[in-house]
Design a protein around this motif. Structure first.
Motif, PDB file in Angstrom:
ATOM      1  N   THR A  37      31.007  37.012  33.877  1.00 21.00           N
ATOM      2  CA  THR A  37      32.436  37.318  33.938  1.00 21.00           C
ATOM      3  C   THR A  37      32.672  38.473  34.904  1.00 21.00           C
ATOM      4  OG1 THR A  37      32.753  36.568  31.681  1.00 21.00           O
ATOM      5  CG2 THR A  37      34.451  37.987  32.561  1.00 21.00           C
ATOM      6  N   CYS A  38      31.726  39.388  34.974  1.00 20.84           N
ATOM      7  CA  CYS A  38      31.843  40.530  35.885  1.00 20.84           C
ATOM      8  C   CYS A  38      31.869  40.082  37.342  1.00 20.84           C
ATOM      9  CB  CYS A  38      30.699  41.511  35.661  1.00 20.84           C
ATOM     10  SG  CYS A  38      30.711  42.280  34.034  1.00 20.84           S
ATOM     11  N   ASN A  39      31.176  39.018  37.659  1.00 21.74           N
ATOM     12  CA  ASN A  39      31.136  38.531  39.040  1.00 21.74           C
ATOM     13  C   ASN A  39      32.308  37.612  39.362  1.00 21.74           C
ATOM     14  OD1 ASN A  39      28.687  39.850  39.019  1.00 21.74           O
ATOM     15  ND2 ASN A  39      27.437  38.025  39.219  1.00 21.74           N
ATOM     16  N   THR A  40      32.725  36.821  38.386  1.00 21.78           N
ATOM     17  CA  THR A  40      33.708  35.762  38.663  1.00 21.78           C
ATOM     18  C   THR A  40      35.100  36.037  38.118  1.00 21.78           C
ATOM     19  OG1 THR A  40      33.179  34.570  36.630  1.00 21.78           O
ATOM     20  CG2 THR A  40      31.873  34.023  38.592  1.00 21.78           C
ATOM     21  N   SER A  41      35.231  36.957  37.175  1.00 19.05           N
ATOM     22  CA  SER A  41      36.498  37.246  36.468  1.00 19.05           C
ATOM     23  C   SER A  41      36.998  36.040  35.682  1.00 19.05           C
ATOM     24  CB  SER A  41      37.588  37.729  37.426  1.00 19.05           C
ATOM     25  OG  SER A  41      37.193  38.942  38.017  1.00 19.05           O
ATOM     26  N   LYS A  42      36.110  35.107  35.394  1.00 20.14           N
ATOM     27  CA  LYS A  42      36.456  33.939  34.584  1.00 20.14           C
ATOM     28  C   LYS A  42      35.611  33.978  33.321  1.00 20.14           C
ATOM     29  CE  LYS A  42      37.531  31.089  38.565  1.00 20.14           C
ATOM     30  NZ  LYS A  42      37.101  29.964  39.387  1.00 20.14           N
ATOM     31  N   PHE A  43      36.280  33.964  32.177  1.00 23.25           N
ATOM     32  CA  PHE A  43      35.553  34.011  30.909  1.00 23.25           C
ATOM     33  C   PHE A  43      35.934  32.821  30.057  1.00 23.25           C
ATOM     34  CE2 PHE A  43      35.392  35.414  26.390  1.00 23.25           C
ATOM     35  CZ  PHE A  43      34.012  35.459  26.282  1.00 23.25           C
ATOM     36  N   LYS A  98      40.536  40.677  29.061  1.00 23.33           N
ATOM     37  CA  LYS A  98      41.061  42.019  29.379  1.00 23.33           C
ATOM     38  C   LYS A  98      40.001  43.088  29.085  1.00 23.33           C
ATOM     39  CE  LYS A  98      44.898  45.122  28.340  1.00 23.33           C
ATOM     40  NZ  LYS A  98      46.106  45.328  27.539  1.00 23.33           N
ATOM     41  N   ARG A  99      39.381  42.994  27.929  1.00 20.04           N
ATOM     42  CA  ARG A  99      38.366  43.975  27.536  1.00 20.04           C
ATOM     43  C   ARG A  99      37.129  43.867  28.427  1.00 20.04           C
ATOM     44  NH1 ARG A  99      35.286  44.943  22.049  1.00 20.04           N
ATOM     45  NH2 ARG A  99      35.149  47.193  22.172  1.00 20.04           N
ATOM     46  N   LEU A 100      36.695  42.639  28.703  1.00 17.54           N
ATOM     47  CA  LEU A 100      35.528  42.433  29.569  1.00 17.54           C
ATOM     48  C   LEU A 100      35.796  42.930  30.987  1.00 17.54           C
ATOM     49  CD1 LEU A 100      34.183  38.940  28.500  1.00 17.54           C
ATOM     50  CD2 LEU A 100      33.015  41.125  28.300  1.00 17.54           C
ATOM     51  N   THR A 101      36.996  42.708  31.491  1.00 19.29           N
ATOM     52  CA  THR A 101      37.342  43.149  32.838  1.00 19.29           C
ATOM     53  C   THR A 101      37.248  44.664  32.953  1.00 19.29           C
ATOM     54  OG1 THR A 101      38.791  41.244  33.113  1.00 19.29           O
ATOM     55  CG2 THR A 101      39.133  43.083  34.619  1.00 19.29           C
ATOM     56  N   LYS A 102      37.694  45.356  31.925  1.00 21.14           N
ATOM     57  CA  LYS A 102      37.632  46.823  31.907  1.00 21.14           C
ATOM     58  C   LYS A 102      36.179  47.304  31.966  1.00 21.14           C
ATOM     59  CE  LYS A 102      39.173  50.737  29.129  1.00 21.14           C
ATOM     60  NZ  LYS A 102      39.837  51.141  27.886  1.00 21.14           N
ATOM     61  N   ILE A 103      35.325  46.695  31.152  1.00 23.31           N
ATOM     62  CA  ILE A 103      33.903  47.058  31.128  1.00 23.31           C
ATOM     63  C   ILE A 103      33.234  46.668  32.441  1.00 23.31           C
ATOM     64  CG2 ILE A 103      31.688  46.592  30.000  1.00 23.31           C
ATOM     65  CD1 ILE A 103      33.373  46.141  27.388  1.00 23.31           C
ATOM     66  N   CYS A 104      33.550  45.485  32.923  1.00 22.44           N
ATOM     67  CA  CYS A 104      32.924  44.973  34.143  1.00 22.44           C
ATOM     68  C   CYS A 104      33.238  45.836  35.360  1.00 22.44           C
ATOM     69  CB  CYS A 104      33.368  43.540  34.411  1.00 22.44           C
ATOM     70  SG  CYS A 104      32.599  42.337  33.316  1.00 22.44           S
ATOM     71  N   SER A 105      34.443  46.347  35.448  1.00 24.14           N
ATOM     72  CA  SER A 105      34.795  47.163  36.616  1.00 24.14           C
ATOM     73  C   SER A 105      33.918  48.416  36.678  1.00 24.14           C
ATOM     74  CB  SER A 105      36.279  47.523  36.611  1.00 24.14           C
ATOM     75  OG  SER A 105      36.594  48.339  35.509  1.00 24.14           O
ATOM     76  N   LYS A 106      33.625  49.000  35.525  1.00 25.79           N
ATOM     77  CA  LYS A 106      32.732  50.165  35.481  1.00 25.79           C
ATOM     78  C   LYS A 106      31.318  49.774  35.906  1.00 25.79           C
ATOM     79  CE  LYS A 106      35.077  52.370  31.589  1.00 25.79           C
ATOM     80  NZ  LYS A 106      34.912  52.771  30.172  1.00 25.79           N
ATOM     81  N   PHE A 107      30.836  48.652  35.370  1.00 18.40           N
ATOM     82  CA  PHE A 107      29.478  48.197  35.665  1.00 18.40           C
ATOM     83  C   PHE A 107      29.328  47.840  37.146  1.00 18.40           C
ATOM     84  CE2 PHE A 107      27.376  46.857  31.417  1.00 18.40           C
ATOM     85  CZ  PHE A 107      27.803  48.015  30.826  1.00 18.40           C
ATOM     86  N   GLN A 108      30.310  47.151  37.711  1.00 19.34           N
ATOM     87  CA  GLN A 108      30.208  46.729  39.106  1.00 19.34           C
ATOM     88  C   GLN A 108      30.189  47.928  40.049  1.00 19.34           C
ATOM     89  OE1 GLN A 108      33.039  43.468  39.943  1.00 19.34           O
ATOM     90  NE2 GLN A 108      31.164  42.379  40.483  1.00 19.34           N
TER      91      GLN A 108
END
Length: 156
Positions: free
Chosen positions: A57-63, A82-92
């Motif tokens: 999801t972090c790479n594709t923004s599709k969950f 929404k929650r995953l996107t927030k976490i993913c932006s930090k990780f990326q």
């Protein structure tokens, strides 16, 4: 008067006497490592696939949301785009794109009858040392998904 005092002290001493409780002297570890040969391969494969699905999801923004069969209601409520996107932006920003998930080990939690699967998440940047931990119950549902900094030893 001495007899009454003696009787009161005697009754008080009996009331304060502690009861002996038999204790099973064979302790069972709350969490113990599952040997490679005893790991449920279907469950391991399922958690690996779902873990990759989450981190991709972090790479594709599709969950793709979990189904009732895959995860408990608590996990499904918490696992939102929404929650995953927030976490993913930090990780990326810190680690780059997610590359792969490497299974490391599994643990059996004897207290709540769950199995904990530990994965090492591999990212584009070599500084990334992240763990994805997925907990599965007796009915094969994901009951928890956690991301932590990687430690070589299992810390509950």
């Amino acid at each position: 008067m001495k007899k009454i005092s003696f009787l009161l002290i005697f009754c008080l001493a009996l009331a304060c006497k502690s009861k002996k409780v038999s204790v099973d002297k064979t302790p069972v570890a709350a969490v113990e490592r599952v040997s490679e040969s005893q790991i449920n391969q279907a469950q391991k494969n399922k958690t690996t696939a779902l873990g990759k699905q989450i981190l991709m999801t972090c790479n594709t923004s599709k969950f793709i949301p979990f189904t009732e069969k895959e995860a408990t209601i608590e996990v499904r409520k918490n696992m939102t785009l929404k929650r995953l996107t927030k976490i993913c932006s930090k990780f990326q920003q810190k680690y780059g794109d997610f590359k792969d998930l490497k299974f490391v080990e599994a643990y059996q939690n004897n207290t709540n009858q769950t199995t904990i699967y530990r994965f090492k998440a591999l990212y584009e940047k070599k500084i990334a040392n992240k763990e994805l931990r997925m907990t599965v119950n007796k009915t094969n549902q994901i009951t928890a998904v956690n991301s932590k900094d990687w430690k070589d030893i299992f810390i509950k």
